[in-house]
Enzyme design. Structure first.
Site, mmCIF file in Angstrom:
data_model
loop_
_atom_site.group_PDB
_atom_site.id
_atom_site.type_symbol
_atom_site.label_atom_id
_atom_site.label_comp_id
_atom_site.label_asym_id
_atom_site.label_seq_id
_atom_site.Cartn_x
_atom_site.Cartn_y
_atom_site.Cartn_z
ATOM 1 N N CYS A 173 0.731 -1.333 0.075
ATOM 2 C CA CYS A 173 0.102 -0.217 0.024
ATOM 3 C C CYS A 173 0.861 1.443 -0.094
ATOM 4 O O CYS A 173 1.349 1.719 1.106
ATOM 5 C CB CYS A 173 -0.850 -0.127 1.217
ATOM 6 N N CYS A 206 -0.407 3.991 2.187
ATOM 7 C CA CYS A 206 -0.260 3.833 3.618
ATOM 8 C C CYS A 206 1.167 4.002 4.149
ATOM 9 O O CYS A 206 1.236 4.864 5.196
ATOM 10 C CB CYS A 206 -0.660 2.363 4.023
ATOM 11 N N ASP A 207 2.198 3.738 3.078
ATOM 12 C CA ASP A 207 3.443 3.832 3.815
ATOM 13 C C ASP A 207 4.462 4.715 3.158
ATOM 14 O O ASP A 207 5.601 4.476 3.274
ATOM 15 C CB ASP A 207 3.864 2.111 3.722
#
Length: 317
Positions: free
Chosen positions: A135, A138-139
């Site tokens: 992701c 997300c990261d």
């Protein structure tokens, strides 16, 4: 023991398909529970920008999730947490056993979606959360001004790679073929981006690192069989999807690859059980197609319940 909660419809999964189904079913004055093991929105929460959803030139995936959730609960649909462990059929009723309790419903809509396939290479599991990610949204911020690689060549791989160019110093696409599978408009953007480069016929055979984080990947050219090392601090994997059908194995409604089989009305082989969205066996898995599936199933459960015998079809509290 607490009395089992009963509903007209239990929707398992709260992505775009499940939320749309909840909107249609609750508007028809049915009692609806959306049941998910995590936050509503599904993979939309992992999408940086959605540019192909009607009505928006561009919208962040999490923002679209919030808007859909507001619509899906507007007419009384409930939202709950739980992982489905099994489903039983008891006449016209369906019993949903979860790790958080048991529910009874006249109909079920399976909307559990799919999840990213892992590479299965050495080091992948060891460094998950320490440089290996599925992701970018997300990261990605953890890799600001660093060199990262993206494994894959489809829409998700290239879109998330483009997103990473806003954060990382460089993004290298590793693809096992000699051309991308992404839509042409996405490919054009990628090839025009100075921060992106491409390694063709390339497969990851090991993710390497020290005790704390990823430091590189060992790759092989599947034409020349030459092995080489690429230094990187982040490995983003987008090599395919697999359906989330755990808990439904006993129903015999999936194909050999695990995707749920339905007709055009989203009906499975079991009366009263429908399936929508990315968990279905179909060609195109997009937010728009998920929404279409959800609307058909939301209307379908109303039609199904309306046709039940009067003695069965008493109002559910």
């Amino acid at each position: 023991m607490a009395k089992d909660k009963q509903y007209d419809v239990v929707i398992i999964g709260a992505g775009p398909a499940g939320m749309t189904a909840a909107t249609y079913a609750s508007r028809a004055n049915l009692s609806v529970l959306m049941l998910d093991r995590g936050i509503y929105g599904g993979q939309m929460n992992n999408t940086a920008e959605v540019e192909n959803y009607p009505g928006f030139d561009s919208i962040l995936g999490p923002d679209l999730s919030e808007k859909m959730y507001a619509s899906s609960t507007r007419f009384g649909a409930e939202y709950g947490f739980g992982t489905v462990e099994s489903i039983e059929i008891d006449g016209h009723n369906k019993i949903i056993n979860t790790d958080m309790g048991r529910y009874i419903a006249k109909t079920i809509i399976i909307a559990t979606g799919s999840e990213h396939v892992h590479l299965g290479t050495d080091g992948e599991e060891d460094y998950q959360g320490r440089g290996v990610s599925y992701c970018a949204v997300c990261d990605g911020a953890f890799f600001r001004d660093e060199d990262v690689v993206v494994v894959g060549g489809g829409d998700s791989a290239i879109e998330e790679g483009l997103y990473l160019t806003n954060l990382a110093r460089s993004v290298t696409i590793l693809h096992r073929r000699d051309s991308l599978r992404a839509q042409k408009i996405i490919q054009d953007r990628a090839f025009a981006n100075d921060k992106m480069s491409f390694r063709w016929h390339t497969e990851v055979i090991e993710i390497t690192g020290d005790s704390d984080k990823v430091t590189g990947v060992r790759v092989i050219d599947n034409q020349t069989h030459e092995v080489s090392q690429i230094n990187t601090s982040g490995v983003f994997v987008y090599v395919g999807l697999k359906p989330n059908t755990q808990g439904f194995e006993n129903l015999d409604i999936t194909n050999d690859d695990g995707w749920v089989i339905t007709d055009e009305q989203m009906r499975t082989a079991i009366p009263g059980i429908f399936a929508v969205g990315d968990v279905r066996a179909k060609e195109l898995r997009q937010i728009t197609t998920a929404v279409g599936d959800g609307s058909i199933a939301g209307q379908g459960v109303y039609d199904y319940i309306s046709a039940l015998p009067v003695a069965v079809n008493e109002p559910v509290n």
